[in-house]
Design an enzyme around this catalytic site. Structure first.
Site, PDB file in Angstrom:
ATOM      1  N   LYS A 182       0.860  -0.849   0.213  1.00 65.39           N
ATOM      2  CA  LYS A 182      -0.352  -0.531   0.286  1.00 65.39           C
ATOM      3  C   LYS A 182       0.940   1.509  -0.214  1.00 65.39           C
ATOM      4  O   LYS A 182       0.643   1.898  -1.403  1.00 65.39           O
ATOM      5  CB  LYS A 182      -0.765  -0.014   1.355  1.00 65.39           C
ATOM      6  CG  LYS A 182      -2.312  -0.921   0.897  1.00 65.39           C
ATOM      7  CD  LYS A 182      -2.304  -1.338   2.112  1.00 65.39           C
ATOM      8  CE  LYS A 182      -4.355  -2.229   2.342  1.00 65.39           C
ATOM      9  NZ  LYS A 182      -4.993  -3.003   3.383  1.00 65.39           N
ATOM     10  N   GLN A 189      -4.683  -1.203  10.187  1.00 65.36           N
ATOM     11  CA  GLN A 189      -4.285  -2.390   9.615  1.00 65.36           C
ATOM     12  C   GLN A 189      -5.399  -3.146  10.431  1.00 65.36           C
ATOM     13  O   GLN A 189      -4.586  -3.444  10.923  1.00 65.36           O
ATOM     14  CB  GLN A 189      -2.358  -2.670   8.918  1.00 65.36           C
ATOM     15  CG  GLN A 189      -2.427  -4.676   8.678  1.00 65.36           C
ATOM     16  CD  GLN A 189      -2.966  -4.331   6.752  1.00 65.36           C
ATOM     17  OE1 GLN A 189      -3.286  -2.994   6.126  1.00 65.36           O
ATOM     18  NE2 GLN A 189      -3.836  -4.830   6.387  1.00 65.36           N
ATOM     19  N   ASP A 232     -10.846   2.936   4.272  1.00 63.78           N
ATOM     20  CA  ASP A 232     -11.378   1.133   3.531  1.00 63.78           C
ATOM     21  C   ASP A 232     -12.442   1.354   3.463  1.00 63.78           C
ATOM     22  O   ASP A 232     -12.749  -0.177   3.188  1.00 63.78           O
ATOM     23  CB  ASP A 232     -10.562   0.558   5.123  1.00 63.78           C
ATOM     24  CG  ASP A 232      -9.052  -0.387   5.016  1.00 63.78           C
ATOM     25  OD1 ASP A 232      -8.625  -0.396   4.005  1.00 63.78           O
ATOM     26  OD2 ASP A 232      -8.464  -0.346   5.795  1.00 63.78           O
TER      27      ASP A 232
END
Ligand code: NAD
Length: 295
Positions: free
Chosen positions: A54, A98, A121
């Site tokens: 990412k 994460q 997200d």
């Protein structure tokens, strides 16, 4: 009949190129690059690889990534304080927490704490609620990545039966909402579903997100179906396998994603896209005389 491959790497590369161009155009207007805060707690090796990918995509597109690697022993209070600080910062557009988090931290509580306007997200109940109500804004990355792949092969959705296997909060459930929004008739299977074959064999579109290599047998695939394999499992010999028995499914499907190189790169590309959307929203709504959140 043999399937055609859906090349996730190529579609993702195109999206990243478009994002890079948009960010360049923004800079010409005097806007700073979008900024993504990346929080990684602990030493999970897979999470380290995902975060590395990412951050690399950030570099490729011109998004600024601000990395917060935290020890396994970080307390929930410390993480809450960090997220509150990032929520309040005018220099941060997106916050990526994460997953998975260590067991002593309540993931749901932390995800709900992220400002929905920075929830790149798309996991916050506000953003999932918007998707459920047919007004999506920041959409969960993997399911929207799947939709982007389906769009790339001109999937028509309507009058098509989509069968999803796996019902997690991050893939299966939002995938159901996305396919419903697109106009498909959707069936969602999960660990309590008996006789998966009966459902999969009726599917025009199969999306599998279980994480068990080979759970979807090629023999079940309806001739001419589109098969999207979200599953990623690392085998003892270090190879990566999807949920679908690839070789036998390839003989029956019209379209199929490879693993790796199918859905995986799309998840990262959509995360970048969401960060750009969040930054655009932010600059629209957070002028000096209007500092309240658009939500
Ligand atoms: P999860 O473990 O949270 O959910 C798995 C789901 O599979 C559950 O809903 C469960 O009910 C269902 N399931 C388990 N056994 C089943 C069975 N026998 N029959 C039918 N359903 C069954 O996993 P997740 O986070 O949703 O991830 C699923 C897979 O997708 C994993 O392999 C993960 O690594 C992968 N993944 C890939 C990407 C990507 O970018 N490609 C992103 C997220 C997850």
């Amino acid at each position: 009949m043999s399937a055609r491959l859906i090349d996730g790497k190529a579609v993702a590369k195109k999206i990243l190129g478009e994002i890079r161009e948009s960010i360049f155009a923004r800079s010409q207007q005097g806007l700073r690059p979008p900024a993504l805060a990346v929080i990684l707690v602990g030493d999970d090796p897979a999470s380290h690889i995902y975060v590395r990918n990412k951050r690399q995509a950030c570099e490729e597109t011109g998004i600024q990534s601000i990395y917060h690697p935290l020890s396994q022993n970080t307390t929930e209070e410390e993480l809450i304080a960090l997220i509150q600080k990032l929520n309040a910062s005018p220099d941060i557009d997106g916050i990526l927490l994460q997953l998975p988090l260590p067991a002593h931290i309540d993931s749901n509580k932390l995800l709900e704490l992220i400002d929905p306007a920075k929830d790149v997200d798309g996991f916050h109940p506000y953003n999932l609620g918007r998707l459920a109500q047919r007004h999506p804004l920041l959409r969960p990355c993997t399911p929207f990545g799947v939709i982007t792949l389906l769009n790339s092969i001109q999937e028509t959705y309507k009058n098509r039966h989509a069968v999803i296997i796996g019902a997690s909060n991050i893939v299966g459930r939002p995938m159901l909402l996305e396919l419903l929004l697109a106009g498909s008739t959707v069936t969602l299977c999960h660990r309590f579903t008996k006789d998966l074959s009966q459902y999969v064999s009726q599917a025009d579109i199969v999306v599998s997100a279980v994480g068990q290599p080979g759970i979807i047998k090629g023999a079940w695939i309806k001739p001419g179906a589109t098969v999207i394999d979200v599953g990623i499992s690392r085998l003892p010999d270090d190879s990566i396998k999807g949920d679908v028995e690839f070789e036998s499914a390839f003989e029956k499907a019209a379209w199929i994603t490879p693993v790796p190189g199918g859905v995986g790169p799309m998840t990262t590309a959509i995360l970048m896209k969401n960060t750009l959307i969040a930054a655009s929203h932010f600059s629209l709504h957070y002028s000096d005389d209007n500092k309240t959140s658009p939500y």
